[in-house]
Write an enzyme that holds these catalytic residues in place. Structure first.
Site, PDB file in Angstrom:
ATOM      1  N   ASP A 142      54.852  49.611  48.806  1.00  0.00           N
ATOM      2  CA  ASP A 142      54.890  50.833  49.625  1.00  0.00           C
ATOM      3  C   ASP A 142      54.403  50.571  51.050  1.00  0.00           C
ATOM      4  OD1 ASP A 142      55.498  53.516  49.940  1.00  0.00           O
ATOM      5  OD2 ASP A 142      53.468  54.168  49.445  1.00  0.00           O
ATOM      6  N   GLY A 143      54.961  51.325  51.987  1.00  0.00           N
ATOM      7  CA  GLY A 143      54.476  51.284  53.370  1.00  0.00           C
ATOM      8  C   GLY A 143      55.473  50.737  54.381  1.00  0.00           C
ATOM      9  N   TRP A 190      55.112  51.044  58.526  1.00  0.00           N
ATOM     10  CA  TRP A 190      55.051  49.760  59.248  1.00  0.00           C
ATOM     11  C   TRP A 190      56.049  49.782  60.410  1.00  0.00           C
ATOM     12  CZ3 TRP A 190      58.269  45.579  60.320  1.00  0.00           C
ATOM     13  CH2 TRP A 190      57.630  44.361  60.623  1.00  0.00           C
ATOM     14  N   ASN A 237      63.627  58.491  45.081  1.00  0.00           N
ATOM     15  CA  ASN A 237      63.950  58.014  46.439  1.00  0.00           C
ATOM     16  C   ASN A 237      65.351  58.430  46.911  1.00  0.00           C
ATOM     17  OD1 ASN A 237      62.023  54.940  46.069  1.00  0.00           O
ATOM     18  ND2 ASN A 237      61.433  56.834  47.081  1.00  0.00           N
ATOM     19  N   ARG A 293      49.373  48.257  44.331  1.00  0.00           N
ATOM     20  CA  ARG A 293      50.083  49.181  45.227  1.00  0.00           C
ATOM     21  C   ARG A 293      49.600  48.952  46.647  1.00  0.00           C
ATOM     22  NH1 ARG A 293      52.297  55.146  44.661  1.00  0.00           N
ATOM     23  NH2 ARG A 293      53.081  55.390  46.773  1.00  0.00           N
ATOM     24  N   SER A 349      53.165  57.112  41.220  1.00  0.00           N
ATOM     25  CA  SER A 349      54.525  57.496  41.643  1.00  0.00           C
ATOM     26  C   SER A 349      55.599  57.146  40.606  1.00  0.00           C
ATOM     27  CB  SER A 349      54.867  56.870  43.009  1.00  0.00           C
ATOM     28  OG  SER A 349      53.954  57.291  43.994  1.00  0.00           O
TER      29      SER A 349
HETATM   30  C1  IPE Z   1      57.036  54.479  45.417  1.00  0.00           C
HETATM   31  O1  IPE Z   1      56.892  54.732  46.759  1.00  0.00           O
HETATM   32  C2  IPE Z   1      58.413  53.944  45.134  1.00  0.00           C
HETATM   33  C3  IPE Z   1      58.679  52.593  45.608  1.00  0.00           C
HETATM   34  C4  IPE Z   1      57.817  51.799  46.159  1.00  0.00           C
HETATM   35  C5  IPE Z   1      60.030  52.140  45.417  1.00  0.00           C
HETATM   36  P1  IPE Z   1      57.178  56.179  47.377  1.00  0.00           P
HETATM   37  O2  IPE Z   1      56.929  56.069  48.829  1.00  0.00           O
HETATM   38  O3  IPE Z   1      58.516  56.659  46.947  1.00  0.00           O
HETATM   39  O4  IPE Z   1      56.071  57.075  46.649  1.00  0.00           O
HETATM   40  P2  IPE Z   1      55.404  58.447  47.121  1.00  0.00           P
HETATM   41  O5  IPE Z   1      56.515  59.358  47.553  1.00  0.00           O
HETATM   42  O6  IPE Z   1      54.476  58.124  48.231  1.00  0.00           O
HETATM   43  O7  IPE Z   1      54.678  58.923  45.906  1.00  0.00           O
HETATM   44  C1  IPE Z   2      58.414  51.701  50.134  1.00  0.00           C
HETATM   45  O1  IPE Z   2      58.148  52.010  51.459  1.00  0.00           O
HETATM   46  C2  IPE Z   2      59.839  51.306  49.889  1.00  0.00           C
HETATM   47  C3  IPE Z   2      60.639  52.320  49.182  1.00  0.00           C
HETATM   48  C4  IPE Z   2      60.195  53.418  48.654  1.00  0.00           C
HETATM   49  C5  IPE Z   2      62.066  52.037  49.068  1.00  0.00           C
HETATM   50  P1  IPE Z   2      58.354  53.475  52.004  1.00  0.00           P
HETATM   51  O2  IPE Z   2      59.746  53.609  52.492  1.00  0.00           O
HETATM   52  O3  IPE Z   2      57.961  54.482  50.993  1.00  0.00           O
HETATM   53  O4  IPE Z   2      57.347  53.479  53.225  1.00  0.00           O
HETATM   54  P2  IPE Z   2      56.328  54.619  53.608  1.00  0.00           P
HETATM   55  O5  IPE Z   2      55.490  54.881  52.393  1.00  0.00           O
HETATM   56  O6  IPE Z   2      57.119  55.813  54.014  1.00  0.00           O
HETATM   57  O7  IPE Z   2      55.537  54.031  54.723  1.00  0.00           O
HETATM   58 MG    MG Z   3      56.179  55.357  50.532  1.00  0.00          MG
END
Ligand code: IPE
Ligand code: IPE
Ligand code: MG
Length: 234
Positions: free
Chosen positions: A21-22, A26, A69, A182, A190
């Protein structure tokens, strides 16, 4: 041989799962669109996978795209799927040298015939490899549990055990995760590996996924070895 007792005690971790995540944040920090973060997220994933290979981790699971997602803007979803297709191409190209048995977790029904066929082919071609890479794509823990129930019903099963239920999950071929990491600073699961995480050790870090490298993984593993897993015992 000058191995310490400590090193001998340290069998490689069997199964590490990552909630990557992130990426979006980033990219935002750099004034770039979210897709840019996903691109660097793939690079981070490749570095981490190589490191896990070198460490002898038996199973690596990565949460690449959740059932939730799909709610994101089409532009972002399309970019993630394009990156996925590029990764499939890369795996196909180096299939002979690819170290991992690839398994996709999640229903493939969401994908068109072409992508689904490629995914299934890669699973078949890598079936004999010693280490496993689970790619959770269109994955949700609740979806997985419901899917397993329906599978068992379709088989006419009248009674389930924990073992038979586990073998109806997408992760049937993997042991439960020992460590779930995580990145990105949020303290939640999640919808990831809800059944399998029962006794996993959880590790959260503020580091955003594109910045998560081998040194950060080593720190997480260091932390893991300090923990005492009791499984409800004393
Ligand atoms: C969890 O991240 C799913 C993946 C890393 C693929 P999300 O960004 O979707 O989770 P939430 O929305 O912060 O719970
Ligand atoms: C995780 O990063 C990757 C996926 C969920 C595909 P994010 O896209 O959720 O990144 P943030 O949490 O919005 O920074
Ligand atoms: Mg995220």
């Amino acid at each position: 041989m000058n191995q310490t007792v400590n090193a001998e005690e340290r069998a490689p971790i069997g199964h590490i799962a990552f909630i990557m995540d992130g990426n979006g944040r980033w990219a935002k920090q750099r004034g770039m669109p979210r897709e840019y973060g996903h691109r660097f997220g793939v690079k981070a994933f490749q570095r981490i996978l190589e490191h896990c290979r070198d460490l002898g981790v038996q199973t690596v699971t990565v949460y690449a795209f959740s059932t939730e997602n799909w709610k994101r803007p089409k532009k972002e979803v399309d970019a993630i799927m394009k990156l996925m297709d590029q990764y499939l191409t890369e795996c196909e190209k180096k299939i002979e040298r690819y170290n991992f048995r690839i398994c996709f977790l999640g229903s493939k029904a969401a994908f068109d015939d072409k992508r689904r066929t490629r995914m299934e082919k890669l699973e078949k071609q890598t079936a004999g490899r010693l280490q496993t890479l689970n790619i959770a794509l269109n994955y949700g823990g609740r979806d997985e549990i419901v899917h397993a129930c329906n599978r068992l019903i379709a088989q006419g099963v009248r009674e389930v055990t924990e073992e038979s239920f586990a073998s109806a999950l997408y992760t049937a071929k993997s042991e439960d995760p020992d460590l779930i990491i995580r990145t990105g600073g949020d303290l939640r699961i999640s919808n990831f590996l809800l059944w399998q995480a029962a006794y996993a050790e959880l590790y959260f870090t503020d580091v955003l996924w594109p910045d998560f490298g081998p040194a950060e993984l080593d720190a997480a593993i260091e932390d893991f070895y300090k923990r005492k897993r009791r499984y409800g015992g004393v």
